[in-house]
Design a protein around this motif. Structure first.
Motif, short mmCIF file in Angstrom:
data_model
loop_
_atom_site.label_atom_id
_atom_site.label_comp_id
_atom_site.label_asym_id
_atom_site.label_seq_id
_atom_site.Cartn_x
_atom_site.Cartn_y
_atom_site.Cartn_z
N THR A 195 0.85 -1.18 0.00
CA THR A 195 0.00 0.00 0.00
C THR A 195 0.89 1.23 0.00
OG1 THR A 195 -1.70 1.28 1.18
CG2 THR A 195 -0.21 -0.04 2.52
N SER A 196 0.50 2.24 -0.74
CA SER A 196 1.28 3.48 -0.77
C SER A 196 0.99 4.37 0.43
CB SER A 196 0.99 4.25 -2.07
OG SER A 196 -0.40 4.58 -2.15
N SER A 197 0.01 3.97 1.25
CA SER A 197 -0.43 4.80 2.36
C SER A 197 0.07 4.27 3.70
CB SER A 197 -1.96 4.86 2.39
OG SER A 197 -2.43 5.44 3.59
N PRO A 209 -2.88 0.10 10.88
CA PRO A 209 -3.67 -0.90 11.63
C PRO A 209 -3.12 -2.31 11.48
CG PRO A 209 -5.12 0.58 10.39
CD PRO A 209 -3.72 0.84 9.91
N PHE A 210 -2.54 -2.63 10.31
CA PHE A 210 -1.92 -3.95 10.13
C PHE A 210 -0.67 -4.07 11.00
CE2 PHE A 210 -4.42 -3.38 6.32
CZ PHE A 210 -4.83 -4.65 5.96
N ARG A 238 6.25 -2.65 4.60
CA ARG A 238 5.32 -2.00 3.68
C ARG A 238 6.01 -1.74 2.35
NH1 ARG A 238 4.00 3.13 1.94
NH2 ARG A 238 5.54 4.08 3.34
N HIS A 239 5.37 -2.16 1.27
CA HIS A 239 5.82 -1.83 -0.08
C HIS A 239 4.86 -0.81 -0.68
CE1 HIS A 239 9.00 -4.81 -0.42
NE2 HIS A 239 8.19 -5.73 0.07
N ASP A 240 5.40 0.11 -1.48
CA ASP A 240 4.59 1.18 -2.05
C ASP A 240 3.73 0.73 -3.22
OD1 ASP A 240 5.31 3.20 -0.29
OD2 ASP A 240 7.09 3.75 -1.45
N SER A 241 3.98 -0.44 -3.78
CA SER A 241 3.21 -0.89 -4.94
C SER A 241 3.06 -2.41 -4.90
CB SER A 241 3.92 -0.49 -6.23
OG SER A 241 5.12 -1.23 -6.40
N TYR A 242 2.07 -2.90 -5.65
CA TYR A 242 1.87 -4.34 -5.76
C TYR A 242 3.08 -4.99 -6.42
CZ TYR A 242 -3.06 -2.93 -5.13
OH TYR A 242 -4.22 -2.39 -4.68
#
Length: 328
Positions: free
Chosen positions: A37-39, A45-46, A55-59
């Motif tokens: 997710t970019s957010s 929450p995860f 966290r990765h900014d893109s799929y």
């Protein structure tokens, strides 16, 4: 190969945040390792229940992460085939939300990609992993109620006020049948071990999506009827009515949310009377059990309970319903 499967999730969907993310995190032999997710706000929450979550900014970035072994896809329905194929091409095992495809024919590309890659790809049809459904399948196949004469299903809730929900949008593959019809169709097919024949149906449409449907068919030696709706008071039930008894599931599809998972076995005890036997499953979490079954298939080679071929059969039944339905 490590015993623990490292999972990544494509997108910070509400369902992933509330159900599948915690299930992956708590499942034996699984680690919720990454989220695309970019957010940062959507990731928070995860990360609250899975500290250290990457966290990765893109799929694409998540699919390129060599540490990620399996991917869970909770994207809108119309994106499922595309991103399942991309994940398989990236060398990842895939568990994708239902319906995994919009048409039965779309499963052919998924099955081909699965077989070519040697990876596991499956629809997240969690109810088959719940012990209540495994028990009902066992009971019916063992003839505990005699030959089943009629199968009935009901599943409804009301989301008319949530106009922005993907379930209320035609362009994202919304509608009641794709969202909850898969449950009243697939569960009956699973228990009966048969495919629907002689299908007839009525559908009520609203802004390009089906919001209520009533389906009739033959299922093996039994008649079948079911309704689903996203414009009615919440309710769910499945009944398998045999010659010598009846099996009723009171919370067949989302137990612990709708109510306790319970099987009622109704049988005649003597002339003029009867008995109801109950089996309860208060603690079973079918989301966690699904993740653990997926992991066993990867690590131990165990047969996965819900292969793509089964999911294709449910979608084929749905395609037939859409094809023959009259307006309700």
């Amino acid at each position: 190969m490590a015993d623990t499967v490292k999972w990544g999730i494509l997108g910070a969907a509400k369902f992933a945040r509330e159900h599948m993310g915690p299930a992956i995190h708590s499942a034996a032999g699984a680690e919720l390792y990454a989220l695309a997710t970019s957010s940062p706000e959507k990731a928070a929450p995860f990360q609250a229940f899975a500290p250290g979550l990457r966290r990765h900014d893109s799929y694409e970035a998540l699919l390129a992460d060599p540490e990620v072994e399996a991917v869970y896809i909770p994207l809108p329905n119309h994106l499922h085939v595309e991103w399942t194929l991309k994940a398989l091409a990236a060398g990842k095992h895939v568990l994708c939300e239902k319906p995994m495809a919009m048409r039965a024919g779309d499963y052919d590309a998924l099955i081909s990609a699965r077989d070519t890659s040697g990876l596991l790809a499956a629809e997240a049809y969690m109810i088959l992993h719940h012990p209540q459904w495994q028990r009902v399948h066992e009971m019916v196949q063992a003839g505990e109620v005699g030959a089943v004469q009629h199968v009935s299903g009901r599943f409804s809730f009301d989301n008319r006020a949530d106009t922005g929900n993907i379930r209320n949008r035609a362009e994202t593959g919304g509608g009641a049948l794709r969202d909850i019809g898969v449950y009243v169709f697939g569960s009956a097919r699973f228990v009966m071990g048969a495919e629907a024949q002689d299908i007839s149906a009525q559908i009520r449409w609203e802004n390009g999506i089906d919001v209520q449907s009533h389906v009739q068919a033959r299922l093996g030696g039994a008649t079948y009827s079911a309704y689903v709706s996203t414009r009615m008071h919440p309710f769910q039930e499945m009944v398998f009515h045999g010659e010598r008894g009846l099996i009723r599931l009171t919370a067949p599809f989302n137990p612990r949310v709708f109510g306790e998972a319970r099987i009622e076995l109704h049988r005649a005890a003597h002339v003029g009377g009867g008995q109801v036997l109950e089996e309860r499953f208060p603690q079973a979490d079918h989301y966690r059990l699904q993740v653990e079954a997926f992991g066993r298939s990867l690590r131990d080679g165990a047969a996965y309970p819900c292969p793509l071929e089964f999911s294709r059969g449910t979608q084929e039944m749905m395609d037939q319903v859409f094809a023959v339905a009259r307006d309700l």
